[in-house]
Design a protein around this motif. Sequence first.
Motif, mmCIF file in Angstrom:
data_model
loop_
_atom_site.group_PDB
_atom_site.id
_atom_site.type_symbol
_atom_site.label_atom_id
_atom_site.label_comp_id
_atom_site.label_asym_id
_atom_site.label_seq_id
_atom_site.Cartn_x
_atom_site.Cartn_y
_atom_site.Cartn_z
ATOM 1 N N UNK A 186 -0.798 -5.312 12.268
ATOM 2 C CA UNK A 186 0.205 -5.506 13.316
ATOM 3 C C UNK A 186 0.283 -4.309 14.259
ATOM 4 N N UNK A 232 -2.835 -3.745 0.219
ATOM 5 C CA UNK A 232 -1.422 -3.973 -0.040
ATOM 6 C C UNK A 232 -0.806 -2.685 -0.570
ATOM 7 N N UNK A 239 8.104 -14.582 1.637
ATOM 8 C CA UNK A 239 6.862 -14.705 2.389
ATOM 9 C C UNK A 239 6.020 -15.876 1.885
ATOM 10 N N UNK A 249 -6.042 -2.725 5.320
ATOM 11 C CA UNK A 249 -5.423 -3.932 4.784
ATOM 12 C C UNK A 249 -5.174 -3.902 3.286
ATOM 13 N N UNK A 274 -4.218 -12.695 5.719
ATOM 14 C CA UNK A 274 -3.190 -12.183 6.636
ATOM 15 C C UNK A 274 -2.049 -11.596 5.805
ATOM 16 N N UNK A 275 -2.216 -11.612 4.506
ATOM 17 C CA UNK A 275 -1.091 -11.321 3.627
ATOM 18 C C UNK A 275 -0.971 -9.854 3.275
ATOM 19 N N UNK A 276 -1.919 -9.069 3.702
ATOM 20 C CA UNK A 276 -1.921 -7.675 3.288
ATOM 21 C C UNK A 276 -1.395 -6.754 4.370
ATOM 22 N N UNK A 277 -0.527 -5.899 3.948
ATOM 23 C CA UNK A 277 -0.116 -4.785 4.796
ATOM 24 C C UNK A 277 0.535 -5.197 6.093
ATOM 25 N N UNK A 278 0.928 -4.231 6.862
ATOM 26 C CA UNK A 278 1.592 -4.543 8.123
ATOM 27 C C UNK A 278 1.338 -3.405 9.029
ATOM 28 N N UNK A 289 -4.134 -11.548 13.349
ATOM 29 C CA UNK A 289 -5.324 -11.293 12.536
ATOM 30 C C UNK A 289 -6.585 -11.783 13.258
#
Lengths: 109, 497
Positions: free
Chosen positions: B62, B231, B244, B229, A105-109, B217
């Motif tokens: 999101x 980063x 975070x 997804x 769940x930590x990647x991107x937004x 998610x």
Amino acid sequence: MAHPIKLQIQFGGGAELLFDSIKSRTIELPAIDKYFPECQREKWTIKELLVWMKDNLLRERPELFLQGDSVRPGILVLVNDTDWELYDELSYELLEGDTIAFISTLHGG
Amino acid sequence: MPVPCATGCGRNASLKRPKTGDALCKECFFWAFETEIHFTITRGELFNRGDSVAVAASGGKDSTVLAHVLKTLNERYNYGLNLILLSIDEGITGYRDDSLETVMQNSADYVMPLKILSYKDLYGWTMDEIVAQIGRKNNCTFCGVFRRQALDRGAALLNVKCIATGHNADDIAETVLMNVLRGDIARLKRCTAISTGSEGTIPRVKPLKYSYEKEIVMYAHYKKLVYFSTECVFAPNAYRGHARALLKDLEKIRPTCIMDIIYSGETMSVKEEVTLPTQRTCSRCNFVSSQEVCKACVLLEGLNKGLPKLGIGKSSKAKRMLEEYNAKQNDSLQEAISEINDEFKKNNCISKGKVCKSNCKSKENKHSTTDLNTVDANTNSCEQVHSNEVTDDNKETKCCNKKQYCTNKKTNETNESNSKAEKLLAEYGIPESSDKPNSIEETNSSQDKVCEIDVSNSVDNEEFDVDLHTNDEVILKEEDNTCAGACGKVDSLHIGF
């Protein structure tokens, strides 16, 4: 008697980036007493699976996937498409043919 | 051992909800998740029937879930909304270019129109170019500040009533934490608001404000939504990452801490004697700002002046930097002028009867438009032609540029940002070339268009053919490039003096 078992493991949400960007693979775990001679248990749990993955699959930056003896908070684990929080998390005993998914769940937004 | 769904529907549970601890099956989870968002929307009165709403779409989980849920709820509860996807292309190779493909896919899947705006169009800079200047430490400041304004501009273009963003509960808790860590009371006070926007600005709403990242998610996973997804390639050094990580560790121990932090943020009251900056509009660009000049204008100004750190840190520091910069510019200006005068006296700069090719191939010809007051020959390949008949006051400089073109729309936008830069200059008291005939065209240069300006200077009789796009793009670099051609002197840019 401990047996080798076959599993399907899947990665999503960016977690696959730590595993050669391969989203799904079939793995075969050796009999647990072969891999962990010290281990008293007869069956693999997710806890040992994580160690095995670290030794065999994780290519880079293990701290982005693991924290302590569990996955890094923010990575979801699904056992046969069900939240591992409903299945004792690390102590879940793996069965032949199980599918374990790791979704970040930590990647991107 | 399968766990039965807590609703008693008879199915097996698929996940444990972090917010409530309930074990739910997929169907009951979808229902709960969507209905909560519906309540968030109706309780917060986020939309009115018939509104056009821009959904800020990054292609990430999101915004993908937001777009999907809004479409679902719009149909289920008959909101009567006209939903449009709005994307910002920051110009981050290997990140945004890929994610935009996802947004295009979403647009097709959900049958929603899509509008993409780029930083390059709006500001004349891609994030890749900005990072090349600023390094990786503070780049997220630029990106965040620019994106905020970019969304406003996009929303204004689309003529929508509000912008819906995909901020989730984890994001908001993280922001509360960040503002506490930074002592940013003004932001702390408003960061939990479900709808933000003061008079004259387009409101932002956060329908996913109370939705956990985990559920978002899981929703995307179970609904098999396609999202992007990777980063952001620049993100790993961001301070937010630490907040975070801390939050995720806390959430692991006690999942409700996310809601509790939001609650704390919402109900915390600020002592009356604490002076807060008042929200007003930027005197340059008219977007909302807490300062006389908004952060975006200051950051942009810094970039265009070769002082990329200008907007980082306190405004007093920025002022000092600008003063130093001005002093330095004046000095180098004087130097350049006297140098050129000397040169012309000797009359050895002109290659008689020959074409003098300056090898300005690598965008090296950087001159701040604002300070050197002459039309720049900031070009990829610039040819300087000195004709035989050339005398000290009769020269012809020709610059051919890499061709950039853009639509009329872009032209409008860039003009806007340029007039902004112009105003900023006045604000900071930077000598604005009013006495130079070329300067105005130059400052007004559109960053994204091919611009050919023939400036006839009655005294010098110069002709320039300048691509102002390149000009803006390369401003940052050194200003003391010498002509790589025969003359070996400061290049044509200074000749105007």
